[in-house]
Design a protein around this motif. Sequence first.
Motif, PDB file in Angstrom:
ATOM      1  N   SER A  50     -81.917-107.472 -25.746  1.00 51.66           N
ATOM      2  CA  SER A  50     -82.778-108.631 -25.513  1.00 51.66           C
ATOM      3  C   SER A  50     -82.162-109.879 -26.131  1.00 51.66           C
ATOM      4  CB  SER A  50     -84.169-108.395 -26.116  1.00 51.66           C
ATOM      5  OG  SER A  50     -84.093-108.266 -27.517  1.00 51.66           O
ATOM      6  N   GLU A  53     -83.284-100.747 -28.919  1.00 46.10           N
ATOM      7  CA  GLU A  53     -84.205-100.963 -27.803  1.00 46.10           C
ATOM      8  C   GLU A  53     -84.094 -99.785 -26.831  1.00 46.10           C
ATOM      9  OE1 GLU A  53     -84.377-105.144 -26.534  1.00 46.10           O
ATOM     10  OE2 GLU A  53     -83.189-105.630 -28.311  1.00 46.10           O
ATOM     11  N   ASN A  92     -86.909 -96.924 -33.683  1.00 48.01           N
ATOM     12  CA  ASN A  92     -86.272 -98.111 -34.248  1.00 48.01           C
ATOM     13  C   ASN A  92     -86.421 -98.082 -35.768  1.00 48.01           C
ATOM     14  OD1 ASN A  92     -85.435-100.605 -35.108  1.00 48.01           O
ATOM     15  ND2 ASN A  92     -86.768-101.788 -33.776  1.00 48.01           N
ATOM     16  N   ARG A 139     -89.935-105.147 -33.728  1.00 50.16           N
ATOM     17  CA  ARG A 139     -90.639-104.076 -33.035  1.00 50.16           C
ATOM     18  C   ARG A 139     -91.523-104.693 -31.960  1.00 50.16           C
ATOM     19  NH1 ARG A 139     -87.606-102.821 -37.477  1.00 50.16           N
ATOM     20  NH2 ARG A 139     -87.713-100.611 -37.985  1.00 50.16           N
ATOM     21  N   ASN A 140     -91.807-103.912 -30.934  1.00 52.66           N
ATOM     22  CA  ASN A 140     -92.715-104.348 -29.859  1.00 52.66           C
ATOM     23  C   ASN A 140     -92.299-105.696 -29.271  1.00 52.66           C
ATOM     24  OD1 ASN A 140     -94.417-102.053 -30.358  1.00 52.66           O
ATOM     25  ND2 ASN A 140     -95.231-103.144 -32.135  1.00 52.66           N
ATOM     26  N   ILE A 141     -91.043-105.796 -28.901  1.00 53.78           N
ATOM     27  CA  ILE A 141     -90.525-107.035 -28.316  1.00 53.78           C
ATOM     28  C   ILE A 141     -91.238-107.313 -26.983  1.00 53.78           C
ATOM     29  CG2 ILE A 141     -88.477-108.120 -27.300  1.00 53.78           C
ATOM     30  CD1 ILE A 141     -86.802-106.505 -29.312  1.00 53.78           C
ATOM     31  N   PRO A 142     -91.747-108.525 -26.787  1.00 51.66           N
ATOM     32  CA  PRO A 142     -92.401-108.861 -25.510  1.00 51.66           C
ATOM     33  C   PRO A 142     -91.338-109.233 -24.472  1.00 51.66           C
ATOM     34  CG  PRO A 142     -92.514-110.734 -26.989  1.00 51.66           C
ATOM     35  CD  PRO A 142     -91.813-109.641 -27.750  1.00 51.66           C
ATOM     36  N   TYR A 143     -91.042-108.333 -23.560  1.00 50.63           N
ATOM     37  CA  TYR A 143     -89.949-108.550 -22.618  1.00 50.63           C
ATOM     38  C   TYR A 143     -90.360-109.475 -21.474  1.00 50.63           C
ATOM     39  CZ  TYR A 143     -87.442-104.776 -24.990  1.00 50.63           C
ATOM     40  OH  TYR A 143     -86.802-104.005 -25.924  1.00 50.63           O
TER      41      TYR A 143
END
Length: 324
Positions: free
Chosen positions: A125, A284, A292, A299-303
Amino acid sequence: MKKLVIAIVLIAVILLGISCRKVDDSSVIIFTSTEDFRTEHMLQLLKDQFPEYNITMQVMSTGSHAAKLKAEGTQTEADIILNLETGYLEGLQDILADLSSYDLSEFLPELVPESKRFLPWDKSSGAIVINRAKLGNLPVPASYQDLLNPIYKGLISMPNPKSSGTGYMFLVSLINAMGEDAAFDYFDRLAENILQFTTSGSGPVNALIQGEVAIALGMTLTTVNAINTRGVSFELLFFNEGAPNITTGFGIVKGKENRPAVKEVFEFAMTKLVRDDKELFCPEPVMINQVNNIANYPRNIPYANMDGVYDLAWKEKLLERWNH
């Protein structure tokens, strides 16, 4: 006498061919586009695991990697392709070996192509990376629109989409969020604040490290590695449009899949290298039950919406339009 000379030359050529073939049987050449710190780690693991083999990893930019394979086809010197963007791999499937005989159950099924010609290597990302020390008293931007503010002139670095997959994924994410014309207009305006469009995806974060800029459109994993190894105090931001992202893959060049050395190295890549790389550098998700555990990795990346990112015809059209 002339016939005797010709016969001797032919025998020499045959013997030379046999000799070269023996050397080739113990050599494995891997083309990769991984960052240096990841490549060095993998190469050391390979040398430790296979001291009897001569393993070479040739590192090149994503664009050069894909162009070389497209030009050379199955005649390329590469045995294994690693960390090449999925879009390019989709277009190179004719030169890749069928991997369906391998156990693919550890990989996320939605990332394994129907053809089974390559496997997912990583998901990466992008983020807006801030160096507050360089930013000084200026406000921290909270949106892409904020980056257009003249107060940031000369303080922003971004990879060039024509040479960098990172730059291209930022372009696609904003096209999907804004529309094509609006996105190109946005980047035309952003260019007024850009100190440099770098040739590589790691360039903007390197510019942050050098104190040349305060804001980078950069890679999450490159930033986290800098934080963890250099002790820099960078911040990663994900704007409302989400984090641009892309996947890469790895495979075997067709015609090389039955060589014992290539098979052993590829199996090691499937079971050890890809797991190690995810646990140490790029967590990821590409594998089932992937965790992770990397310090400072978000954490919990908003893609972001990345529709069309692997459409090579569309990519060619967009890059023709890019003029920075």
